[in-house]
Scaffold this motif. Structure first.
Motif, PDB file in Angstrom:
ATOM      1  N   HIS A   4     -36.956   6.145  62.151  1.00 13.56           N
ATOM      2  CA  HIS A   4     -37.178   7.563  62.443  1.00 13.56           C
ATOM      3  C   HIS A   4     -36.937   8.411  61.198  1.00 13.56           C
ATOM      4  O   HIS A   4     -37.677   9.370  60.922  1.00 13.56           O
ATOM      5  CB  HIS A   4     -36.245   8.007  63.573  1.00 13.56           C
ATOM      6  N   LEU A   5     -35.918   8.043  60.397  1.00  8.69           N
ATOM      7  CA  LEU A   5     -35.618   8.785  59.173  1.00  8.69           C
ATOM      8  C   LEU A   5     -36.747   8.650  58.152  1.00  8.69           C
ATOM      9  O   LEU A   5     -37.109   9.623  57.476  1.00  8.69           O
ATOM     10  CB  LEU A   5     -34.299   8.274  58.577  1.00  8.69           C
ATOM     11  N   ASN A   6     -37.300   7.464  58.060  1.00  7.93           N
ATOM     12  CA  ASN A   6     -38.445   7.262  57.165  1.00  7.93           C
ATOM     13  C   ASN A   6     -39.647   8.092  57.609  1.00  7.93           C
ATOM     14  O   ASN A   6     -40.396   8.632  56.781  1.00  7.93           O
ATOM     15  CB  ASN A   6     -38.816   5.785  57.111  1.00  7.93           C
ATOM     16  N   LYS A   7     -39.824   8.186  58.901  1.00  7.32           N
ATOM     17  CA  LYS A   7     -40.916   9.000  59.445  1.00  7.32           C
ATOM     18  C   LYS A   7     -40.726  10.468  59.066  1.00  7.32           C
ATOM     19  O   LYS A   7     -41.673  11.148  58.668  1.00  7.32           O
ATOM     20  CB  LYS A   7     -40.964   8.836  60.965  1.00  7.32           C
ATOM     21  N   LEU A   8     -39.488  10.946  59.174  1.00  4.01           N
ATOM     22  CA  LEU A   8     -39.194  12.322  58.793  1.00  4.01           C
ATOM     23  C   LEU A   8     -39.440  12.552  57.306  1.00  4.01           C
ATOM     24  O   LEU A   8     -39.911  13.611  56.894  1.00  4.01           O
ATOM     25  CB  LEU A   8     -37.739  12.666  59.146  1.00  4.01           C
ATOM     26  N   ARG A   9     -39.120  11.529  56.492  1.00  5.15           N
ATOM     27  CA  ARG A   9     -39.354  11.635  55.052  1.00  5.15           C
ATOM     28  C   ARG A   9     -40.845  11.766  54.764  1.00  5.15           C
ATOM     29  O   ARG A   9     -41.276  12.607  53.952  1.00  5.15           O
ATOM     30  CB  ARG A   9     -38.796  10.408  54.346  1.00  5.15           C
ATOM     31  N   ASN A  10     -41.653  10.955  55.429  1.00  6.00           N
ATOM     32  CA  ASN A  10     -43.106  11.017  55.226  1.00  6.00           C
ATOM     33  C   ASN A  10     -43.675  12.366  55.661  1.00  6.00           C
ATOM     34  O   ASN A  10     -44.568  12.922  55.007  1.00  6.00           O
ATOM     35  CB  ASN A  10     -43.786   9.885  55.983  1.00  6.00           C
ATOM     36  N   ILE A  11     -43.152  12.875  56.776  1.00  8.66           N
ATOM     37  CA  ILE A  11     -43.590  14.189  57.252  1.00  8.66           C
ATOM     38  C   ILE A  11     -43.253  15.262  56.220  1.00  8.66           C
ATOM     39  O   ILE A  11     -44.060  16.157  55.925  1.00  8.66           O
ATOM     40  CB  ILE A  11     -42.948  14.517  58.610  1.00  8.66           C
TER      41      ILE A  11
END
Length: 513
Positions: free
Chosen positions: A457-464
């Motif tokens: 989920h944290l990686n997803k937030l980083r990509n966003i």
């Protein structure tokens, strides 16, 4: 001198605030490390339809008491719940309970207090000052009382730079203030509160200072000691590292930072974060009662004050706190984070105007975008108003700790191990990691098995975030830079300068190779 467990053997102890954070840690440590104690009487008021016995039963079912349950399965037999309300006349004790307490109690630990920093002055006076007065009145009638321990705060006299282990004169006469508040309506009290507080930041520190002076004036021939902890945090070692069970004080700040909600706060990176583990505070409290109680006939009676702090012995700064939080929660993220933890750039700001700008940009606007009803913003505002002032993050104080050092020197080698109060041994980076993980495990009840999903989920937030920043740059280019020759010239100059630097470093690396 007898050892600490030997001193408590056969003693009856009375504890107020036993259902609070420090109170329950005190109860657990007392029963576990002083197994010879006869009984622990705890004053508890009914709450939400629960009787005192039911509240105590719920409390001791928590993880904090797991180790005690293994060592002493029958420990509950020593806990006696007493129906009481500290705000009522005679503490709302029945005649039978009063007679029982007056006839058997040897040691009193008065831990109860309101720790809400925005508590109305009338309520804070009721809970922190008048309740203390009632406890003293009860203590005066106890036939076999050895010692009365009052838990205060190291910030009771935060209007001073140097805080000695003494009771300072109060800002006002507490008796006159009590009489005045009786006839004032709430609106008038609210208007006069800022003037009364003076340089103190809130009603908590103000009323705690009044309570200390009340004890000094009304203790009479009682054997009294005062323990003043600074910012109480998660456990260091006992009953296990990182135990914490509430959002109060720094815990809520750490969780908010880990969730990506907290991005800025008014603070100074160089100010000392005077955190003190709760088990150190409790060990100091138990040792203070042992010393004053066992020495009551061997020395002139005097009221000892213990500044239970870390800043003067093993300082740790808010900038270091920020770094530890950031590193821990990026490696072991909290579940369903709002944004990536990002305290490095602008979390701690000492300038109030800069702080207000970043508060709006980093808190208010994202909250409104995230939730149109502004519910998230309301939660954030509540969090900041209640928690941030509690940490005093813009200033450092100097606390004298000679009495704590003396207490440590009086303890035997075995007592120093079992009731460790030597904060020189505290390794801050390790403690902070355990603290942050404790908020994850014990406050938010997040299992370690959920870490892979949390990291994803944290990686997803980083990509966003990267995508959003890229779109933002393109929009700025299209709207502003592409339409102005001067802006384009400046843009090309900055880009060419960056390329030159990159080329230089690449050439330097090639030559070294």
């Amino acid at each position: 001198m007898v050892t600490i467990p030997e001193y408590y053997e056969g003693k009856n102890v009375l504890i107020t605030g036993a259902t609070g954070f420090m109170g329950k840690v005190l109860l657990e440590k007392l029963l576990r490390s002083c197994p010879g104690v006869k009984a622990a009487y705890v004053l508890v008021r009914p709450k939400a339809g629960q009787a005192p016995t039911a509240r105590i039963a719920d409390m001791i079912n928590c993880k904090l008491f797991d180790r005690l349950r293994e060592d002493q399965p029958d420990f509950t037999e020593k806990i006696v719940a007493v129906n009481s309300d500290l705000t009522q006349p005679d503490l709302d004790l029945s005649i039978e309970d009063q007679e029982t307490l007056m006839g058997c109690i040897n040691i009193v630990f008065h831990c109860a207090a309101t720790i809400r920093f925005n508590e109305p002055l009338k309520d804070a006076m009721q809970l922190n000052v008048l309740a203390t007065q009632k406890m003293l009145n009860l203590a005066h009638r106890m036939k076999y009382l050895d010692v009365f321990i009052h838990v205060s705060t190291a910030y009771a006299h935060c209007d001073r730079e140097l805080i000695e282990e003494v009771v300072y004169p109060p800002p006002v006469d507490y008796r006159k203030l009590v009489d005045t508040l009786e006839w004032m309506d709430d609106k008038l009290v609210s208007l006069m509160t800022p003037k009364l507080l003076g340089e103190r930041p809130n009603t908590y520190t103000y009323t705690k200072a009044l309570a200390e002076h009340l004890i000094q004036q009304e203790c009479g021939n009682l054997n009294v000691a005062i323990v003043r902890p600074s910012i109480v945090g998660a456990s260091w070692k006992e009953p296990f590292p990182g135990w914490i069970d509430n959002f109060n004080g720094p815990s809520g700040i750490f969780i908010a930072a880990g969730k990506g909600i907290l991005r800025t706060m008014r603070a100074s990176n160089n100010a000392v974060a005077d955190l003190v583990p709760v088990d150190v505070v409790i060990n100091t409290t138990l040792a203070a009662a042992w010393y004053s109680g066992s020495q009551r006939h061997a020395r002139p009676r005097s009221m000892l004050v213990y500044n239970c702090t870390t800043g003067g012995i093993n300082p740790f700064h808010w900038g270091e706190v920020e770094y530890c939080i950031n590193m821990t929660f990026k490696t072991n993220p909290l579940e369903q984070a709002f944004r990536r933890p990002n305290c490095n750039i602008y979390c701690l700001r000492s300038n109030p105007f800069t702080n207000q700008y970043w508060t709006t940009v980093s808190h208010t606007l994202p909250a409104l975008l995230y939730d149109g009803s502004s519910e998230a913003n309301a939660h954030m505002s509540l969090l900041f108003s209640r928690l941030l002032p509690a940490l005093f993050p813009c200033h450092s104080w100097v606390w004298n700790t000679d009495n704590v050092t003396m207490l440590m020197n009086q303890m035997g080698s075995e007592d120093k191990k079992v009731f460790n109060i030597d904060v020189r041994q505290l390794h801050w980076a390790e403690y902070m990691e355990n603290y942050c993980m404790g908020t994850k495990k014990y406050v938010l009840n997040e299992e370690l098995s959920g870490l892979p999903a949390a990291r994803k989920h944290l990686n997803k937030l980083r990509n966003i975030r990267y995508t959003f920043n890229t779109i933002l740059v393109v929009l700025i280019w299209r709207i502003f830079i592409a339409r102005s020759q001067m802006a384009r010239n400046i843009w090309y100059f900055v880009v060419s300068l960056c390329f030159k630097f990159l080329s230089y470093f690449r050439a330097s690396s090639t030559m070294r190779y």
